[in-house]
Scaffold this motif. Sequence first.
Motif, PDB file in Angstrom:
ATOM      1  N   ARG A 260       0.836  -1.218   0.000  1.00 25.79           N
ATOM      2  CA  ARG A 260       0.000   0.000   0.000  1.00 25.79           C
ATOM      3  C   ARG A 260       0.857   1.249   0.000  1.00 25.79           C
ATOM      4  O   ARG A 260       0.575   2.209  -0.714  1.00 25.79           O
ATOM      5  CB  ARG A 260      -0.923   0.018   1.215  1.00 25.79           C
ATOM      6  CG  ARG A 260      -2.025  -0.999   1.145  1.00 25.79           C
ATOM      7  CD  ARG A 260      -2.936  -0.858   2.327  1.00 25.79           C
ATOM      8  NE  ARG A 260      -3.735   0.357   2.216  1.00 25.79           N
ATOM      9  CZ  ARG A 260      -3.970   1.180   3.218  1.00 25.79           C
ATOM     10  NH1 ARG A 260      -3.472   0.960   4.392  1.00 25.79           N
ATOM     11  NH2 ARG A 260      -4.711   2.248   3.033  1.00 25.79           N
ATOM     12  N   LEU A 261       1.925   1.222   0.813  1.00 26.30           N
ATOM     13  CA  LEU A 261       2.753   2.430   0.946  1.00 26.30           C
ATOM     14  C   LEU A 261       3.514   2.760  -0.329  1.00 26.30           C
ATOM     15  O   LEU A 261       3.850   3.918  -0.568  1.00 26.30           O
ATOM     16  CB  LEU A 261       3.729   2.265   2.120  1.00 26.30           C
ATOM     17  CG  LEU A 261       3.082   2.280   3.504  1.00 26.30           C
ATOM     18  CD1 LEU A 261       4.119   1.996   4.575  1.00 26.30           C
ATOM     19  CD2 LEU A 261       2.400   3.614   3.774  1.00 26.30           C
ATOM     20  N   VAL A 262       3.814   1.748  -1.131  1.00 27.87           N
ATOM     21  CA  VAL A 262       4.536   2.048  -2.371  1.00 27.87           C
ATOM     22  C   VAL A 262       3.580   2.291  -3.539  1.00 27.87           C
ATOM     23  O   VAL A 262       4.010   2.414  -4.676  1.00 27.87           O
ATOM     24  CB  VAL A 262       5.580   0.955  -2.724  1.00 27.87           C
ATOM     25  CG1 VAL A 262       6.654   0.899  -1.676  1.00 27.87           C
ATOM     26  CG2 VAL A 262       4.919  -0.388  -2.926  1.00 27.87           C
ATOM     27  N   GLY A 263       2.288   2.334  -3.244  1.00 28.48           N
ATOM     28  CA  GLY A 263       1.333   2.782  -4.259  1.00 28.48           C
ATOM     29  C   GLY A 263       0.593   1.685  -5.009  1.00 28.48           C
ATOM     30  O   GLY A 263       0.023   1.944  -6.068  1.00 28.48           O
ATOM     31  N   ALA A 264       0.588   0.457  -4.439  1.00 27.38           N
ATOM     32  CA  ALA A 264      -0.198  -0.591  -5.094  1.00 27.38           C
ATOM     33  C   ALA A 264      -1.676  -0.338  -4.814  1.00 27.38           C
ATOM     34  O   ALA A 264      -2.030   0.084  -3.716  1.00 27.38           O
ATOM     35  CB  ALA A 264       0.206  -1.954  -4.555  1.00 27.38           C
ATOM     36  N   THR A 265      -2.515  -0.572  -5.805  1.00 28.31           N
ATOM     37  CA  THR A 265      -3.951  -0.375  -5.589  1.00 28.31           C
ATOM     38  C   THR A 265      -4.483  -1.574  -4.787  1.00 28.31           C
ATOM     39  O   THR A 265      -3.876  -2.654  -4.783  1.00 28.31           O
ATOM     40  CB  THR A 265      -4.703  -0.301  -6.924  1.00 28.31           C
ATOM     41  OG1 THR A 265      -4.408  -1.493  -7.657  1.00 28.31           O
ATOM     42  CG2 THR A 265      -4.268   0.905  -7.745  1.00 28.31           C
TER      43      THR A 265
ATOM     44  N   SER B 276      -3.300   5.884  -4.164  1.00 23.52           N
ATOM     45  CA  SER B 276      -2.242   4.963  -4.659  1.00 23.52           C
ATOM     46  C   SER B 276      -1.333   5.689  -5.644  1.00 23.52           C
ATOM     47  O   SER B 276      -0.111   5.533  -5.602  1.00 23.52           O
ATOM     48  CB  SER B 276      -2.875   3.750  -5.350  1.00 23.52           C
ATOM     49  OG  SER B 276      -3.634   3.021  -4.429  1.00 23.52           O
TER      50      SER B 276
ATOM     51  N   ARG C 141       1.023   8.064  -3.878  1.00 27.39           N
ATOM     52  CA  ARG C 141       2.097   7.354  -3.165  1.00 27.39           C
ATOM     53  C   ARG C 141       3.199   6.875  -4.099  1.00 27.39           C
ATOM     54  O   ARG C 141       4.326   6.657  -3.680  1.00 27.39           O
ATOM     55  CB  ARG C 141       1.517   6.168  -2.396  1.00 27.39           C
ATOM     56  CG  ARG C 141       0.762   6.605  -1.164  1.00 27.39           C
ATOM     57  CD  ARG C 141       0.159   5.427  -0.458  1.00 27.39           C
ATOM     58  NE  ARG C 141      -0.597   5.876   0.701  1.00 27.39           N
ATOM     59  CZ  ARG C 141      -1.407   5.096   1.401  1.00 27.39           C
ATOM     60  NH1 ARG C 141      -1.556   3.832   1.065  1.00 27.39           N
ATOM     61  NH2 ARG C 141      -2.067   5.570   2.432  1.00 27.39           N
ATOM     62  N   ARG C 142       2.869   6.683  -5.359  1.00 29.16           N
ATOM     63  CA  ARG C 142       3.899   6.264  -6.318  1.00 29.16           C
ATOM     64  C   ARG C 142       4.922   7.374  -6.556  1.00 29.16           C
ATOM     65  O   ARG C 142       5.984   7.135  -7.110  1.00 29.16           O
ATOM     66  CB  ARG C 142       3.261   5.850  -7.642  1.00 29.16           C
ATOM     67  CG  ARG C 142       2.474   4.564  -7.486  1.00 29.16           C
ATOM     68  CD  ARG C 142       1.825   4.123  -8.770  1.00 29.16           C
ATOM     69  NE  ARG C 142       0.904   3.028  -8.476  1.00 29.16           N
ATOM     70  CZ  ARG C 142       0.340   2.258  -9.370  1.00 29.16           C
ATOM     71  NH1 ARG C 142       0.586   2.452 -10.648  1.00 29.16           N
ATOM     72  NH2 ARG C 142      -0.471   1.296  -9.023  1.00 29.16           N
TER      73      ARG C 142
END
Lengths: 281, 244
Positions: free
Chosen positions: A201-206, B77, B80-81
């Motif tokens: 989640r923190l690295v931007g996975a949906t 999301s 956060r990327r």
Amino acid sequence: MMVIREAFSAFRRAPLLSVLGVVTIAFSLFAFGLFGLVAVNIRDALQTIENRVEIRAFIADGTPVEASSAAMGDIHAFPEVLSVTYVSQDDAYARARKELGEFSDVFEPGVLPASLDIKLKPGYRDPTTVQAVANRLKSYDFVDDVRYGEDWVAKLYRLRTIATLVGTGLGVAFAAVAVIIIGATIRIMVMARAREIEIMRLVGATNGFIRMPFVLEGFIQGVMGGLLALGLTWATSTAISHSFMRTEFFDPALATAGVIGGAVIGLLGSTFAVGRQLRRL
Amino acid sequence: MSLVRFLNVAKEYPRGGVALSHASFQLHKGEFAFLTGPSGSGKSTILKLIYMEERPTAGDVWVSGVSARDASRKEVSMVRRHLGIVFQDFRLLEDRSAEANIAFALEVTGTPADMIRQRVGRVLTQVGLASKGTALPRELSGGEQQRIAIARALVNDPFVLIADEPTGNLDERATRGVFQLLRDINTAGTAVIMATHDLDLIRRTEYRTIELNHGRLVYDSAEAPPVEKAPSAVSPSHHDENPI
């Protein structure tokens, strides 16, 4: 691609946990499968007895064969009727001798009346329908009497109703216990990987992306658990057949449904567990 | 250009009381800012609001133009990327190598495999651990683990690196190394916001310092004159403007 790799790598990274998942699903479904085996065999036994439900319409002496033959066509056209058989006086005598065994001399030839023996289609063997067909048969002039064993049919029907209710109740209870145990196990497995979910989640996975490997993993475990449960149930059924009494195993459709059931439980269990974990984080 | 903007932000937890109130500040492109204050003063809350782990109860936070109040899950999301996040406890996956931990951040965003290899190699070199790519986290020192965590935060080329007490678990030598790495990252153009208790680190540099106390922003060295200076932590020498 990553989804598939992650789903399979979970088995490699935490083999003990994965085996625990498969074994839990297998044993929960096995318990359900044993219950199913008992239910299927009781159903088959009742079905065999039910197939013997028959209405016998006795034909008055002196009735021309043509009259009863013509009526046979009518009766066969009743929606409830499966078959109509004409039993002549000679046939009735021969059958009585056979059924009575050592008392076969009780009857003289020509004493027993001819009859029409009527079998009903499955689904029409309940007391009300049997009685309705019997009443219609009584309306024929040449019919002297109609017998179908009212008490016996009523008892059989009651037994079948009780078996269905108890079977459904127990089946739902077994299934609920299986789903609860499997769900709890999958939750433990997902919680063990909470950090992985958090980092994703923190690295931007949906959320959809995070769910996929877990859902796939749950599905695979469900299929494996379902197959293992099927194998265990088959082995138990075979052992009982060899050493105790002949038992029927599930037909292929039911066996496939069991494995699909395992897969669905695994899939839904994982989906809910990951969803819960995602909401918690 | 403002990358992060807080406007009258308050954050209240249903059972935890007020974590933050009336917080307003901006973080600009290429800036380095310390976030300091005693435990429970709201430092982590500010960081969580930036990476949208929490939503403001009042006011709003904009990150790269996206409002934290209105952002959908998908937008969170996507935001956060473009952020790199580093924690005191590293948060590495123990069963994966250093390389795999870094690659993980790219894999979940669907980056092609050859690009992943290339970028992982680049950031490992950048954090000075090119030779330790195959090591598991437990085979690395605390400082090295934090460098891997920083490499994972960097691999997506973030515009802001958020560091929550990144030196809190490290000895002095490792602290100096990790802090120097964060400075180098900032010099290369990435904005850094770092929560810390370490006043020595703050005093040693002239970076912007934002101080919090009881959920209120009590001092910001980028503001002149300073607001309601707290009696505790930071020395007046930190009122200087950000040098970057």
